[in-house]
Scaffold this motif. Structure first.
Motif, short mmCIF file in Angstrom:
data_model
loop_
_atom_site.label_atom_id
_atom_site.label_comp_id
_atom_site.label_asym_id
_atom_site.label_seq_id
_atom_site.Cartn_x
_atom_site.Cartn_y
_atom_site.Cartn_z
N ASN A 91 0.88 -1.19 0.02
CA ASN A 91 0.10 -0.05 0.28
C ASN A 91 0.81 1.14 -0.05
N THR A 92 2.20 1.28 -0.19
CA THR A 92 2.93 2.23 -0.56
C THR A 92 2.61 3.14 -1.75
N LEU A 93 3.09 4.48 -1.69
CA LEU A 93 2.75 5.38 -2.68
C LEU A 93 1.42 5.79 -2.84
N GLY A 94 0.63 5.51 -1.87
CA GLY A 94 -0.92 5.82 -2.15
C GLY A 94 -1.82 5.09 -3.12
N MET A 95 -0.88 3.50 -3.17
CA MET A 95 -1.70 2.84 -4.07
C MET A 95 -1.79 1.29 -3.67
N LYS A 96 -2.90 0.51 -3.98
CA LYS A 96 -2.87 -0.62 -3.61
C LYS A 96 -2.37 -1.75 -4.66
N ARG A 97 -1.26 -2.25 -4.38
CA ARG A 97 -0.53 -3.07 -5.59
C ARG A 97 -0.22 -4.44 -4.71
N VAL A 98 0.25 -5.29 -5.56
CA VAL A 98 0.88 -6.66 -5.07
C VAL A 98 2.29 -6.58 -5.37
N GLU A 99 2.99 -6.90 -4.46
CA GLU A 99 4.49 -6.84 -4.24
C GLU A 99 4.94 -8.48 -4.82
N VAL A 100 5.85 -8.59 -5.72
CA VAL A 100 6.50 -9.84 -5.80
C VAL A 100 7.61 -10.00 -5.35
N THR A 101 8.01 -11.23 -4.30
CA THR A 101 9.30 -11.26 -3.78
C THR A 101 9.78 -12.71 -4.19
N CYS A 102 11.07 -12.97 -4.09
CA CYS A 102 11.73 -14.23 -4.29
C CYS A 102 11.51 -15.35 -2.99
N ALA A 103 10.72 -16.26 -3.43
CA ALA A 103 10.26 -17.19 -2.20
C ALA A 103 11.45 -17.51 -1.39
N ARG A 104 12.85 -17.90 -2.11
CA ARG A 104 13.96 -18.30 -1.37
C ARG A 104 14.52 -17.19 -0.45
N CYS A 105 14.76 -16.12 -0.93
CA CYS A 105 15.46 -15.15 -0.18
C CYS A 105 14.79 -13.78 0.24
N GLY A 106 13.61 -13.71 -0.26
CA GLY A 106 12.79 -12.55 -0.09
C GLY A 106 13.12 -11.33 -0.81
N ALA A 107 13.84 -11.13 -1.72
CA ALA A 107 14.22 -10.27 -2.54
C ALA A 107 13.19 -9.75 -3.26
N HIS A 108 13.15 -8.38 -3.18
CA HIS A 108 11.78 -7.63 -3.99
C HIS A 108 12.26 -7.78 -5.55
N LEU A 109 11.16 -8.16 -6.08
CA LEU A 109 11.47 -8.35 -7.67
C LEU A 109 10.69 -7.25 -8.41
N GLY A 110 9.48 -6.94 -7.95
CA GLY A 110 8.60 -6.02 -8.72
C GLY A 110 7.11 -6.07 -8.10
N HIS A 111 6.21 -6.09 -9.14
CA HIS A 111 4.77 -5.94 -8.89
C HIS A 111 3.96 -6.89 -9.69
N LEU A 112 2.86 -7.26 -9.29
CA LEU A 112 1.93 -8.15 -10.23
C LEU A 112 0.66 -7.18 -10.24
N PHE A 113 0.38 -7.42 -11.65
CA PHE A 113 -0.98 -6.56 -12.03
C PHE A 113 -1.88 -7.53 -12.90
N PRO A 114 -3.11 -7.31 -13.01
CA PRO A 114 -4.04 -8.35 -13.40
C PRO A 114 -4.37 -7.61 -14.87
N ASP A 115 -3.24 -7.27 -15.51
CA ASP A 115 -3.65 -6.62 -16.93
C ASP A 115 -2.81 -7.36 -18.11
N GLY A 116 -2.37 -8.63 -17.88
CA GLY A 116 -1.40 -9.48 -18.78
C GLY A 116 -2.04 -10.25 -19.77
N PRO A 117 -1.60 -10.89 -20.60
CA PRO A 117 -2.02 -11.71 -21.55
C PRO A 117 -2.77 -12.86 -21.23
#
Length: 136
Positions: A91-117
């Motif tokens: 919920n940072t930056l005043g937006m509701k988003r889904v953060e994606v992290t590496c399950a093994r080490c917890g590294a921040h990877l990016g975000h997930l959005f429902p607008d893909g193919p």
């Protein structure tokens, strides 16, 4: 990966991560930063292979699931497995988003959005700095 298998978690100190990662990789993966759009080294990569976590080398995405989203970051419609990544409410930056992290080490990877193919309709919008690439 069988459902009963658990991913072995990796835990390191901030100093250990700083030793392993470039300053940009550390900022993105450990401090939840982001690279500027259209600047990432893997954005226009069209070679066949596997994208892995820059911090721990865990496989995350394959080239056959990458697509051109026009967003400015490498985008994928499916990870290598459901166990490879974890999703968290962001919920940072005043937006509701889904953060994606590496399950093994917890590294921040990016975000997930429902607008893909199709077939998933999802867009895993991932920072190049959080990824490594191994050609097939």
């Amino acid at each position: 990966m069988a459902e009963t298998e658990k991913i072995e978690k990796i835990h390191k100190t901030e100093a250990e991560w700083r030793e392993l990662l470039t300053p940009e990789q550390f900022h993105v993966t450990r401090e939840k930063g982001t690279e500027a759009p259209f600047t990432g080294a893997l954005l226009n990569n069209h070679e066949e292979g596997v994208y892995h976590c820059a911090a721990c080398n865990a496989p995350l995405f394959t080239s056959d699931k990458k697509f051109e989203s026009g967003s400015g970051w490498p985008s994928f419609w499916l990870p290598v497995s459901a166990e490879a990544i974890e999703a968290h409410e962001d919920n940072t930056l005043g937006m509701k988003r889904v953060e994606v992290t590496c399950a093994r080490c917890g590294a921040h990877l990016g975000h997930l959005f429902p607008d893909g193919p199709r077939p998933t309709g999802m867009r895993y919008c991932i920072n190049s700095a959080s990824l490594g690439f191994s050609k097939q």
